[in-house]
Design an enzyme around this catalytic site. Structure first.
Site, PDB file in Angstrom:
ATOM      1  N   SER A 181      -1.099   9.727   4.496  1.00 53.82           N
ATOM      2  CA  SER A 181      -1.893   8.591   4.929  1.00 53.82           C
ATOM      3  C   SER A 181      -2.029   8.581   6.450  1.00 53.82           C
ATOM      4  O   SER A 181      -2.447   9.577   7.043  1.00 53.82           O
ATOM      5  CB  SER A 181      -1.262   7.306   4.377  1.00 53.82           C
ATOM      6  OG  SER A 181      -2.127   6.211   4.438  1.00 53.82           O
ATOM      7  N   ASP A 236      -8.284   9.142  -5.016  1.00 54.80           N
ATOM      8  CA  ASP A 236      -7.833   8.476  -3.795  1.00 54.80           C
ATOM      9  C   ASP A 236      -9.033   8.223  -2.872  1.00 54.80           C
ATOM     10  O   ASP A 236      -9.823   9.132  -2.592  1.00 54.80           O
ATOM     11  CB  ASP A 236      -6.809   9.370  -3.095  1.00 54.80           C
ATOM     12  CG  ASP A 236      -6.195   8.743  -1.862  1.00 54.80           C
ATOM     13  OD1 ASP A 236      -6.477   7.563  -1.576  1.00 54.80           O
ATOM     14  OD2 ASP A 236      -5.432   9.457  -1.182  1.00 54.80           O
ATOM     15  N   HIS A 292      -3.425   6.918  -4.303  1.00 52.81           N
ATOM     16  CA  HIS A 292      -3.118   7.301  -2.922  1.00 52.81           C
ATOM     17  C   HIS A 292      -1.673   7.758  -2.742  1.00 52.81           C
ATOM     18  O   HIS A 292      -1.405   8.742  -2.050  1.00 52.81           O
ATOM     19  CB  HIS A 292      -3.418   6.132  -1.984  1.00 52.81           C
ATOM     20  CG  HIS A 292      -3.245   6.453  -0.537  1.00 52.81           C
ATOM     21  ND1 HIS A 292      -3.803   7.554   0.065  1.00 52.81           N
ATOM     22  CD2 HIS A 292      -2.540   5.808   0.453  1.00 52.81           C
ATOM     23  CE1 HIS A 292      -3.488   7.577   1.345  1.00 52.81           C
ATOM     24  NE2 HIS A 292      -2.715   6.537   1.599  1.00 52.81           N
TER      25      HIS A 292
END
Length: 303
Positions: A181, A236, A292
């Site tokens: 991320s 995602d 994610h």
């Protein structure tokens, strides 16, 4: 509220609800290219690095002595050098040496949406030139997300010193940067930054759920000068923001985990095949935020 590690915010959604390229963009950049499946051995080889990325979510008080439970136990021979961050204004990070992988590891925490300051980093999506003090000699055409660049700058010199110390202590010849991320974005910027100040060793980055970090010139620089693998999980939505229409581009090196759990290599920048993230998730409304955090192979991000 998105799950831990998500870098999406309401503001980013408003800016990047679609990622389709503007009509002026050369569509040959997005054409379908040859997609190849990864072998079981290739997938398994990523697992230690996936664990290192997940471990970046653990408190620095536990990564400095490698006492973070199952996360640390996944790479039991790791030798930490330094760790830091508060998980809010500065993302957690750690540096050390992995004897089994024979590489220095630099790991950065992704965004925890419980931390408002970290979220604010994500929504600052203006492209800007990188700091010439940290990034000397780069072309003025190279631009990066200002929020990600500001976050990377907070720890850049401290991490540089820790990497230099670790290389010396272990006679290391390789450095591997990992992150998920926001941590993936910082790791990519470190991949550009560190080789400008350290010579005689090789660098690579393995990232997970990485948003776009820079413009076309940035992506081209990475492709020409650095080694990157960025792994995306199923639907995602984070890897499709900020949008192409805002001037952002991914470097090459995508590996996409498809819905059937097959891992495929997607050549080129922002490969538009439906087997790759750009084609599979044409906008955030077709995505799934629960993808994610993983799992990436057998590992879900978090501590």
């Amino acid at each position: 509220m998105f799950s831990k590690g998500s870098i999406l915010s309401v503001t980013v959604c408003a800016l990047a609800y679609v990622h389709a390229a503007p009509a002026s963009l050369d569509t040959s950049l997005l054409k379908r290219q040859s997609i190849t499946a990864l072998s079981t051995a290739q997938i398994t080889a990523f697992r230690p690095f996936t664990s290192f990325a997940s471990t970046a979510y653990c408190s620095p008080s536990t990564t400095i002595n490698w006492s973070c439970g199952s996360n640390c136990a996944a790479n039991p021979d790791f030798i930490p050098t330094a760790s830091g961050g508060d998980g809010s204004s500065v993302q957690f990070w750690y540096v050390g040496f992995s004897p089994s992988q024979n590489t220095v590891i630099v790991a950065h925490q992704g965004t925890d949406t419980a931390e408002i300051e970290a979220d604010a980093t994500d929504i600052d999506a203006v492209l800007e030139n990188l700091d010439s003090t940290l990034f000397p000699g780069l072309s003025s055409s190279i631009e990066a997300h200002s929020g990600f660049a500001n976050e990377q700058a907070k720890t850049a010199t401290t991490i540089l010193s820790a990497v230099q110390s670790t290389i010396k202590a272990h006679s290391a010849t390789t450095v591997t940067l990992v992150g998920h991320s926001l941590g993936a974005a910082i790791a990519l910027l470190d991949l550009v930054y560190l080789p400008l100040h350290i010579s005689g060793v090789s660098f690579k980055a393995i990232t997970y759920g990485m948003p776009r970090v820079g413009n076309q010139a940035f992506a081209n620089f990475v492709d020409a000068n650095r080694v990157l693998t960025h792994i995306n999980n199923k639907e995602d939505i984070v890897p499709i923001v900020p949008g192409l229409f805002l001037g952002y581009h991914h470097p090459s090196g995508e590996v996409h985990i498809m819905d059937n759990n097959q891992w495929v290599s997607c050549p080129g920048q922002d490969n538009a095949s439906t087997e790759c993230i750009v084609g599979d998730v044409p906008n955030i409304f077709d995505g799934d935020t629960s993808d994610h955090d993983g799992p990436y192979d057998t590992i879900t991000m978090g501590c």
